[in-house]
Design a protein around this motif. Structure first.
Motif, PDB file in Angstrom:
ATOM      1  N   MET A  88      -5.551   9.638  -1.001  1.00 15.47           N
ATOM      2  CA  MET A  88      -6.379   9.498  -1.933  1.00 15.47           C
ATOM      3  C   MET A  88      -7.552  10.616  -2.182  1.00 15.47           C
ATOM      4  O   MET A  88      -8.360  10.294  -2.732  1.00 15.47           O
ATOM      5  CB  MET A  88      -7.029   8.049  -1.679  1.00 15.47           C
ATOM      6  CG  MET A  88      -6.036   6.861  -1.767  1.00 15.47           C
ATOM      7  SD  MET A  88      -5.215   6.451  -3.266  1.00 15.47           S
ATOM      8  CE  MET A  88      -3.625   5.717  -2.493  1.00 15.47           C
ATOM      9  N   LEU A 133      -4.660   6.301   4.091  1.00 14.59           N
ATOM     10  CA  LEU A 133      -4.872   6.475   2.834  1.00 14.59           C
ATOM     11  C   LEU A 133      -5.818   7.621   2.466  1.00 14.59           C
ATOM     12  O   LEU A 133      -5.837   8.141   1.413  1.00 14.59           O
ATOM     13  CB  LEU A 133      -5.412   5.077   2.154  1.00 14.59           C
ATOM     14  CG  LEU A 133      -4.554   3.917   2.145  1.00 14.59           C
ATOM     15  CD1 LEU A 133      -5.381   2.770   1.666  1.00 14.59           C
ATOM     16  CD2 LEU A 133      -3.438   4.102   1.175  1.00 14.59           C
ATOM     17  N   SER A 160       1.481   3.714  -3.299  1.00 11.30           N
ATOM     18  CA  SER A 160       0.090   4.670  -3.098  1.00 11.30           C
ATOM     19  C   SER A 160      -0.121   5.618  -4.238  1.00 11.30           C
ATOM     20  O   SER A 160      -1.037   6.065  -4.539  1.00 11.30           O
ATOM     21  CB  SER A 160       0.291   5.220  -1.594  1.00 11.30           C
ATOM     22  OG  SER A 160       1.366   6.163  -1.924  1.00 11.30           O
ATOM     23  N   MET A 172       0.902  -1.417   0.018  1.00  8.75           N
ATOM     24  CA  MET A 172      -0.157   0.090   0.069  1.00  8.75           C
ATOM     25  C   MET A 172       0.722   1.324  -0.109  1.00  8.75           C
ATOM     26  O   MET A 172       0.603   2.200  -0.495  1.00  8.75           O
ATOM     27  CB  MET A 172      -0.994   0.044   1.278  1.00  8.75           C
ATOM     28  CG  MET A 172      -1.894  -1.140   1.208  1.00  8.75           C
ATOM     29  SD  MET A 172      -3.521  -0.832   0.694  1.00  8.75           S
ATOM     30  CE  MET A 172      -4.431  -2.035   1.021  1.00  8.75           C
ATOM     31  N   CYS A 173       1.941   1.269   0.658  1.00 10.22           N
ATOM     32  CA  CYS A 173       2.901   2.513   0.829  1.00 10.22           C
ATOM     33  C   CYS A 173       3.691   2.590  -0.388  1.00 10.22           C
ATOM     34  O   CYS A 173       3.636   3.627  -0.877  1.00 10.22           O
ATOM     35  CB  CYS A 173       3.544   1.911   1.932  1.00 10.22           C
ATOM     36  SG  CYS A 173       4.906   3.314   2.200  1.00 10.22           S
TER      37      CYS A 173
END
Ligand code: AVI
Length: 322
Positions: free
Chosen positions: A100, A96, A69, A65-66
């Motif tokens: 996001m 996030l 991203s 995820m990191c």
């Protein structure tokens, strides 16, 4: 500063829970739903599992995820309403929401009490972001209530990390994903961001579910104490041992509790005698390949999928656009 709103839909029905448990315990192959692994102690033991050297699932997902991203931000809609399924401490989504550019955050868990504190903290970090804690049991499928007053024109990102989807059989997973597809609504760009543990060396998988410290064994055995409280049974933890086995035909790790000797378990109005070595099946952890999980998402109605994986292909994060 905006303050979080809370909506509690799920009401604990003690009689129904006891009946469900006793039905499973009375089946030829005794079983229980994995959701009963998570009482207060079980949830803490699971957190400890995520720190074990043998269980790299949570760490690998966080790294993915990191690392990706920026690319994820290209695929996911901005200004979306994020619906975090099984939010707990809200930590994963919390990382996030800013990058996001989320416009609303809905933290879903069985009880709003599980998310109350975390939402309070998160609200301080995002003072202008509208936040809701929703207490609902979504294990049989997600139904977003009217009370959320979701804007049909606002894109939705359903967030289901941690490979909890692996705890469903493929048939259950398909039904569950279909419900998530419906919950995505009709706004352009909506979709599901989901973490999936991938099929890997069975020896590593066995170790991940039967660690040297015995934390997973404690997590599994603690279920018996939870069942005693919920169903009035008289399980004695010392009569049972934790067992994890890889079922290659079904591509899953199975957790069982195995009777150490002949055991009689009593509950109000009934009993069961377990033979020595007989088991209670307590959890499945299905392991997917990237193509097979992409096919499942398509079968559930999602139009387009994109997967990010680590170089060793241990874990995948899928973005499935509805
Ligand atoms: C929550 N779920 C994804 C975990 C898993 O890996 O299936 C639960 C767990 N069971 C044993 N260890 C962890």
């Amino acid at each position: 500063m905006t303050i979080p709103q809370f909506i509690q839909l799920h009401q604990h029905d003690a009689a129904a829970v006891a009946q469900e448990l006793l039905q499973g315990l009375s089946a030829p192959q005794a079983y229980t739903s994995p959701k009963y692994l998570y009482d207060a102690l079980g949830s803490r033991l699971f957190e400890a599992i995520t720190e074990l050297p043998e269980y790299d699932l949570t760490r690998t997902e966080a790294q993915l995820m990191c690392l990706h991203s920026a690319d994820m931000a290209q695929h996911l809609p901005k200004g979306a309403c994020w619906v975090d399924l099984g939010a707990g401490n809200c930590e994963k989504a919390g990382r996030l929401l800013g990058p996001m550019q989320a416009a609303r955050y809905v933290a879903v868990d069985i009880s709003v009490d599980f998310v109350r504190q975390a939402l309070g903290h998160l609200q301080h970090q995002h003072p202008g972001l509208p936040m809701v804690g929703l207490g609902t049991d979504f294990s049989g499928g997600l139904d977003l209530p009217e009370a959320l007053a979701l804007d049909p024109a606002q894109p939705r990102v359903l967030f289901y990390p941690g490979s909890s989807i692996g705890n469903f059989t493929p048939v259950q997973a398909l039904g569950f994903l279909q419900s998530l597809h419906r919950a995505c609504g009709t706004a352009m760009g909506s979709g599901l961001l989901i973490g999936v543990d991938l099929l890997k060396d069975p020896v590593e998988l066995a170790a991940a579910y039967d660690d040297a410290l015995g934390v997973t064994a404690a997590f599994d055995l603690n279920l018996l104490l939870h069942i005693n409280r919920l169903a009035g049974s008289d399980f004695a933890v010392r009569d049972w041992r934790h067992l994890s086995r890889f079922n290659a035909a079904q591509s899953r790790v199975e957790m069982h509790l195995q009777a150490r000797h002949v055991v009689t378990v009593r509950w109000p109005g009934g009993l069961r005698q377990f033979a020595a070595d007989e088991t209670i099946h307590t959890e499945n952890a299905c392991k997917w390949t990237v193509p097979d999980f992409a096919a499942l998402l398509h079968a559930a109605g999602f139009a387009k999928t994109h997967a990010w994986t680590d170089p060793a292909q241990r874990f995948a994060v899928f973005w499935a656009q509805s």
